[in-house]
Design a protein around this motif. Sequence first.
Motif, short mmCIF file in Angstrom:
data_model
loop_
_atom_site.label_atom_id
_atom_site.label_comp_id
_atom_site.label_asym_id
_atom_site.label_seq_id
_atom_site.Cartn_x
_atom_site.Cartn_y
_atom_site.Cartn_z
N PHE A 73 0.86 -1.19 0.00
CA PHE A 73 0.00 0.00 0.00
C PHE A 73 0.89 1.23 0.00
N VAL A 74 0.63 2.14 -0.93
CA VAL A 74 1.39 3.39 -1.02
C VAL A 74 0.49 4.53 -0.58
N THR A 75 0.89 5.22 0.48
CA THR A 75 0.01 6.22 1.09
C THR A 75 -0.15 7.47 0.23
N HIS A 76 0.96 7.91 -0.41
CA HIS A 76 0.87 9.13 -1.22
C HIS A 76 2.09 9.22 -2.14
N LYS A 77 2.12 10.27 -2.95
CA LYS A 77 3.08 10.33 -4.05
C LYS A 77 4.40 11.02 -3.72
N ASP A 126 -5.97 7.21 -6.62
CA ASP A 126 -5.85 7.39 -8.06
C ASP A 126 -4.55 8.05 -8.49
N GLU A 127 -4.08 9.06 -7.75
CA GLU A 127 -2.86 9.75 -8.15
C GLU A 127 -1.64 8.83 -8.04
N VAL A 128 -1.58 8.06 -6.98
CA VAL A 128 -0.47 7.14 -6.78
C VAL A 128 -0.44 6.08 -7.88
N ILE A 129 -1.59 5.46 -8.13
CA ILE A 129 -1.65 4.40 -9.14
C ILE A 129 -1.32 4.95 -10.53
N GLY A 130 -1.82 6.14 -10.82
CA GLY A 130 -1.51 6.75 -12.11
C GLY A 130 -0.02 6.99 -12.29
N LEU A 131 0.64 7.47 -11.24
CA LEU A 131 2.07 7.72 -11.30
C LEU A 131 2.87 6.43 -11.45
N LEU A 132 2.48 5.41 -10.70
CA LEU A 132 3.19 4.13 -10.79
C LEU A 132 3.08 3.54 -12.18
N LYS A 133 1.91 3.63 -12.78
CA LYS A 133 1.74 3.13 -14.15
C LYS A 133 2.61 3.92 -15.12
N GLN A 134 2.59 5.23 -15.00
CA GLN A 134 3.36 6.08 -15.91
C GLN A 134 4.85 5.86 -15.75
N TYR A 191 -0.63 -6.28 -10.06
CA TYR A 191 -1.86 -5.50 -10.17
C TYR A 191 -1.72 -4.17 -9.45
N LEU A 192 -1.90 -3.08 -10.18
CA LEU A 192 -1.90 -1.74 -9.60
C LEU A 192 -3.35 -1.33 -9.42
N GLU A 193 -3.83 -1.36 -8.19
CA GLU A 193 -5.27 -1.26 -7.93
C GLU A 193 -5.62 0.00 -7.14
N GLU A 194 -6.46 0.82 -7.73
CA GLU A 194 -6.92 2.04 -7.07
C GLU A 194 -7.94 1.72 -5.97
#
Length: 266
Positions: free
Chosen positions: A58-62, A96-104, A123-126
């Motif tokens: 779990f990633v708390t923030h960016k 959403d912001e964390v998952i978007g960044l990890l994907k990018q 799996y990168l799950e929002e």
Amino acid sequence: MKLTILGTGNAKVTKCYNTCFTLNEGSEYFMIDGGGGSTILKQLEDAGISWKDISTIFVTHKHIDHLLGIIWMLRMYCQGMARGQFDGEVTIYGHDEVIGLLKQMSEMLLTPKETKYIGEKVYLEEVKDGEEREILGHKVTFFDILSTKAKQFGFCMEYADGKKLTCCGDEPYNECEQKYAVNSTWLLHEAFCLFSQADKFKPYEKHHSTVKDACQLAQELNVDNLILYHTEDKNISRRKELYTEEGREYYKGNLLIPDDLETFEL
């Protein structure tokens, strides 16, 4: 249930690692944040934890001192799969912001042979505010802490006969967290510095708490065990002593000031 503190420091520490930790029952691990770089791999090794045994993150923030270590974990997973050295599945949760960044970042920094496993076995799950998941066989609820800086989530895990562990992220407590944090068996809370040194470290300008603030909060919330982390490192040689001395004035429960790699039985 066992808690292993992989890092205890704030973003700019050099005498310890950035704040991150694992929870485990037996050989299955749940990791929260990854610190700011490849040192996450050394911390895991020194703690006797194989990255292959961490099936949920779990990633708390960016912020970079929480996110960038996760890129190294993604590299280990995807590269291991590409080379036939790892055949597990991994889920990484975040808003959403964390998952978007990890994907990018994965697309930009990893090879196509590695990124092919994202969505297939990694799996990168929002997750959204108030959403629940089962992790380590226990109910975990993710919640928005209403950060004053970057969007940030904490979580609450219910385990073993009504006990619960609550992680409030790395910013001062917000009233919206009350229903999760109150009566926690374990509360993990940031304490940037001593209240007596607030003029030196200026925690309030950085939207952080002091030891006094966190301890007063834990007392009001009827918390059994309080762990303080995400600290400065200028006092690290005497951190336990100094933080405990200040905290005891305001909190009557079990106050813990961990060093990197300390473990606790929950």
